[in-house]
Design a protein around this motif. Structure first.
Motif, PDB file in Angstrom:
ATOM      1  N   SER A   1      42.324  78.883  93.878  1.00 23.25           N
ATOM      2  CA  SER A   1      43.265  78.274  92.624  1.00 23.25           C
ATOM      3  C   SER A   1      42.436  77.057  91.987  1.00 23.25           C
ATOM      4  N   GLY A   2      42.949  76.799  90.700  1.00 20.67           N
ATOM      5  CA  GLY A   2      42.319  75.610  89.908  1.00 20.67           C
ATOM      6  C   GLY A   2      42.512  74.333  90.555  1.00 20.67           C
ATOM      7  N   MET A   3      41.601  73.386  90.462  1.00 22.75           N
ATOM      8  CA  MET A   3      41.696  71.904  90.914  1.00 22.75           C
ATOM      9  C   MET A   3      41.658  70.966  90.032  1.00 22.75           C
ATOM     10  N   VAL A   4      42.221  69.810  90.228  1.00 27.09           N
ATOM     11  CA  VAL A   4      42.310  68.771  89.425  1.00 27.09           C
ATOM     12  C   VAL A   4      41.426  67.555  89.803  1.00 27.09           C
ATOM     13  N   VAL A   5      40.377  66.968  89.359  1.00 29.82           N
ATOM     14  CA  VAL A   5      39.678  66.147  89.697  1.00 29.82           C
ATOM     15  C   VAL A   5      39.787  64.796  88.831  1.00 29.82           C
ATOM     16  N   TRP A   6      39.678  63.857  89.266  1.00 28.45           N
ATOM     17  CA  TRP A   6      39.655  62.612  88.853  1.00 28.45           C
ATOM     18  C   TRP A   6      38.379  61.720  89.002  1.00 28.45           C
ATOM     19  N   ARG A   7      37.637  61.655  88.026  1.00 24.81           N
ATOM     20  CA  ARG A   7      36.101  61.197  88.046  1.00 24.81           C
ATOM     21  C   ARG A   7      35.860  60.054  87.433  1.00 24.81           C
ATOM     22  N   GLU A   8      34.994  59.356  87.759  1.00 23.99           N
ATOM     23  CA  GLU A   8      34.661  58.039  87.160  1.00 23.99           C
ATOM     24  C   GLU A   8      33.365  58.571  86.251  1.00 23.99           C
ATOM     25  N   ASP A   9      33.529  58.148  85.039  1.00 28.19           N
ATOM     26  CA  ASP A   9      32.504  58.375  83.917  1.00 28.19           C
ATOM     27  C   ASP A   9      31.594  57.278  83.852  1.00 28.19           C
ATOM     28  N   TRP A  10      30.414  57.280  84.280  1.00 32.08           N
ATOM     29  CA  TRP A  10      29.535  55.916  84.092  1.00 32.08           C
ATOM     30  C   TRP A  10      29.301  55.677  83.006  1.00 32.08           C
ATOM     31  N   GLU A  11      28.971  56.619  82.071  1.00 30.71           N
ATOM     32  CA  GLU A  11      28.576  56.340  80.884  1.00 30.71           C
ATOM     33  C   GLU A  11      29.764  55.612  79.810  1.00 30.71           C
ATOM     34  N   LYS A  12      30.639  56.129  80.112  1.00 36.65           N
ATOM     35  CA  LYS A  12      32.065  55.714  79.061  1.00 36.65           C
ATOM     36  C   LYS A  12      32.644  54.411  79.851  1.00 36.65           C
ATOM     37  N   GLY A  13      32.372  54.433  81.046  1.00 39.83           N
ATOM     38  CA  GLY A  13      32.767  53.258  82.088  1.00 39.83           C
ATOM     39  C   GLY A  13      34.298  53.287  82.262  1.00 39.83           C
ATOM     40  N   ARG A  14      34.930  54.362  82.237  1.00 47.35           N
ATOM     41  CA  ARG A  14      36.294  54.715  82.639  1.00 47.35           C
ATOM     42  C   ARG A  14      36.519  56.032  83.345  1.00 47.35           C
ATOM     43  N   TRP A  15      37.634  56.147  84.228  1.00 52.75           N
ATOM     44  CA  TRP A  15      37.850  57.424  84.909  1.00 52.75           C
ATOM     45  C   TRP A  15      38.628  58.196  83.995  1.00 52.75           C
ATOM     46  N   GLU A  16      38.233  59.548  84.155  1.00 49.18           N
ATOM     47  CA  GLU A  16      38.846  60.556  83.752  1.00 49.18           C
ATOM     48  C   GLU A  16      39.410  61.849  84.412  1.00 49.18           C
ATOM     49  N   TRP A  17      40.124  62.644  83.719  1.00 49.12           N
ATOM     50  CA  TRP A  17      40.847  63.800  84.601  1.00 49.12           C
ATOM     51  C   TRP A  17      40.292  64.961  84.372  1.00 49.12           C
ATOM     52  N   ASN A  18      39.820  65.967  85.151  1.00 54.09           N
ATOM     53  CA  ASN A  18      39.321  67.140  84.750  1.00 54.09           C
ATOM     54  C   ASN A  18      40.040  68.199  85.422  1.00 54.09           C
ATOM     55  N   TRP A  19      39.692  69.649  84.853  1.00 52.27           N
ATOM     56  CA  TRP A  19      40.026  70.792  85.506  1.00 52.27           C
ATOM     57  C   TRP A  19      38.670  71.670  85.943  1.00 52.27           C
ATOM     58  N   VAL A  20      38.865  72.065  87.253  1.00 53.94           N
ATOM     59  CA  VAL A  20      37.826  72.959  87.945  1.00 53.94           C
ATOM     60  C   VAL A  20      38.530  74.230  88.194  1.00 53.94           C
ATOM     61  N   GLU A  21      37.895  75.305  87.816  1.00 57.62           N
ATOM     62  CA  GLU A  21      38.480  76.656  88.199  1.00 57.62           C
ATOM     63  C   GLU A  21      38.200  76.721  89.641  1.00 57.62           C
ATOM     64  N   GLY A  22      38.922  77.430  90.474  1.00 56.68           N
ATOM     65  CA  GLY A  22      38.859  77.695  91.755  1.00 56.68           C
ATOM     66  C   GLY A  22      37.748  78.735  92.284  1.00 56.68           C
ATOM     67  N   CYS A  23      37.298  78.787  93.138  1.00 55.15           N
ATOM     68  CA  CYS A  23      36.329  79.852  93.447  1.00 55.15           C
ATOM     69  C   CYS A  23      36.659  81.382  93.726  1.00 55.15           C
ATOM     70  N   CYS A  24      36.482  82.176  92.686  1.00 53.19           N
ATOM     71  CA  CYS A  24      37.301  83.530  92.770  1.00 53.19           C
ATOM     72  C   CYS A  24      35.768  84.559  92.775  1.00 53.19           C
ATOM     73  N   PHE A  25      34.825  84.206  92.354  1.00 52.74           N
ATOM     74  CA  PHE A  25      33.618  85.183  92.236  1.00 52.74           C
ATOM     75  C   PHE A  25      32.326  84.387  92.961  1.00 52.74           C
ATOM     76  N   ILE A  26      31.509  84.842  93.429  1.00 52.83           N
ATOM     77  CA  ILE A  26      30.146  84.327  93.618  1.00 52.83           C
ATOM     78  C   ILE A  26      29.163  85.434  93.473  1.00 52.83           C
TER      79      ILE A  26
END
Length: 373
Positions: free
Chosen positions: A321-346
């Motif tokens: 299933s898809g995952m939500v990531v809260w990550r610090e953006d070093w270049e922008k100097g702020r935290w941002e929310w992002n979406w990561v697709e789950g692992c369905c195929f390798i």
């Protein structure tokens, strides 16, 4: 030109590479391999590469794990056939992972590096315990050992142990500590029985260390936080915002501070930070669109898991299933929310959904001398 660069300059350049790029660079020649190993001696916190999520199955499905590379947004499968027993991750120690064996009810800990295929079992506890709370404090390189040897302490609190006189199991109201410098355990002292019971029954293994205190979340509603002050050996309890309304609640570190994330049924997932005055301060919430996408129309946060390190926080449920990531953006100097697709195929092969337990870490491709002891 590259062959004429000074060793320390080349090592500094390598420290800026992503793990997959560094792996290719170190295979070029012996000199580059030595420089790549030296690049891991940089102080903690100087790395600007985003960490990876490493996920292990929570049920026995073979010895393997999955790792998400954020640079190219790709999942990889890593065999764990060098690990003798099924394990579950507890916490990262730089590029290593603190694990617990799942083949025995008595707590047995180990550490491994899934990328270099190194593994080491820690000594048995002084008191055999079932289901205690485990806490980790990472203190950086050992001053008396090689810089690639992380110095850390593991605290084990509560749990069930066999009572003296053969009268059956009872709650163990003591605390033990493992010191990686000496590879030994010692009993720190007693703890309040109430805390021992609640840590044993209602606490997952995850802990967060902040400002001299180890914190655990109790999972029983209403949620609360247990804290152990290292310097004074004092136990404390903290209330949780909206404690009786949260369907899930988890603790994560953020900029060396304690952060709490919790979700309300058919509502938002909120983020609070513990202030110096002991009060929880609201610092944000999961964006509505990402929350709806994550829940998939279910509306319940009940099966949500949360894991993070300084600089990144993940919300997930299972591998596919898809995952939500809260990550610090070093270049922008702020935290941002992002979406990561789950692992369905390798590599074109389908991967089925199954429950996982994840840790977030910066992959370390240098061999750890500690795991060879």
């Amino acid at each position: 030109m590259w062959r004429n660069l000074p060793f320390d300059l080349l090592a500094n350049i390598f420290s800026l590479l992503s793990p997959d790029t560094l792996a290719r660079a170190r295979s070029a020649c012996r000199h580059w391999n030595m420089c790549a190993n030296a690049s891991y001696t940089a102080p903690v916190g100087t790395c600007r590469q985003p960490p990876w999520l490493v996920a292990l199955p929570t049920r026995h499905r073979g010895l393997f794990c999955y790792a998400h590379n954020p640079i190219i947004d790709k999942w990889h499968v890593l065999p764990l056939d060098f690990v003798p027993d099924p394990v579950r991750p507890i916490a990262p120690i730089r590029g290593l992972i603190l694990l617990r064996h799942t083949s025995t009810t008595t707590l047995q800990l180990a550490i491994c590096n899934p990328f270099t295929r190194q593994y080491k079992t820690l000594p048995m506890l002084i008191i055999a315990r079932t289901n205690p709370a485990v806490g980790l404090i990472e203190l950086g390189p050992s001053p008396t050992q090689h810089v690639l040897c992380p110095y850390f302490l593991v605290y084990v609190a509560g749990g069930m142990s066999e009572a003296s006189g053969g009268s059956g199991a009872s709650y163990e109201a003591t605390l033990e500590m493992y010191d990686s410098r000496h590879n030994t355990w010692q009993v720190i002292g007693p703890m309040p029985m109430e805390f021992a019971v609640r840590l044993t029954v209602w606490t997952p293994n995850e802990s967060v260390y902040s400002n001299g205190v180890l914190y655990w979340m109790t999972s029983a509603r209403a949620y609360s936080v247990m804290g152990f002050e290292i310097g004074t050996n004092i136990w404390r309890e903290l209330s949780v915002p909206m404690a009786d309304r949260l369907e899930f609640a988890a603790l994560v570190p953020r900029n060396k501070k304690l952060v709490l994330i919790g979700g309300v049924c058919r509502g938002d997932a909120f983020v609070w930070e513990l202030g110096e005055d002991g009060a929880w301060n609201s610092i944000g919430k999961v964006p509505f669109e990402l929350g709806v996408r994550f829940l998939g129309g279910n509306g319940s946060w009940g099966m949500t898991k949360c894991v993070g390190i300084d600089g990144e926080v993940w919300l997930y449920r299972d591998l596919g299933s898809g995952m939500v990531v809260w990550r610090e953006d070093w270049e922008k100097g702020r935290w941002e929310w992002n979406w990561v697709e789950g692992c369905c195929f390798i590599r074109g092969k389908q991967v089925h959904k199954f429950p996982i337990k994840g840790v977030v870490l910066h992959p370390n491709l240098a061999p750890s001398y500690m795991l060879n002891i």
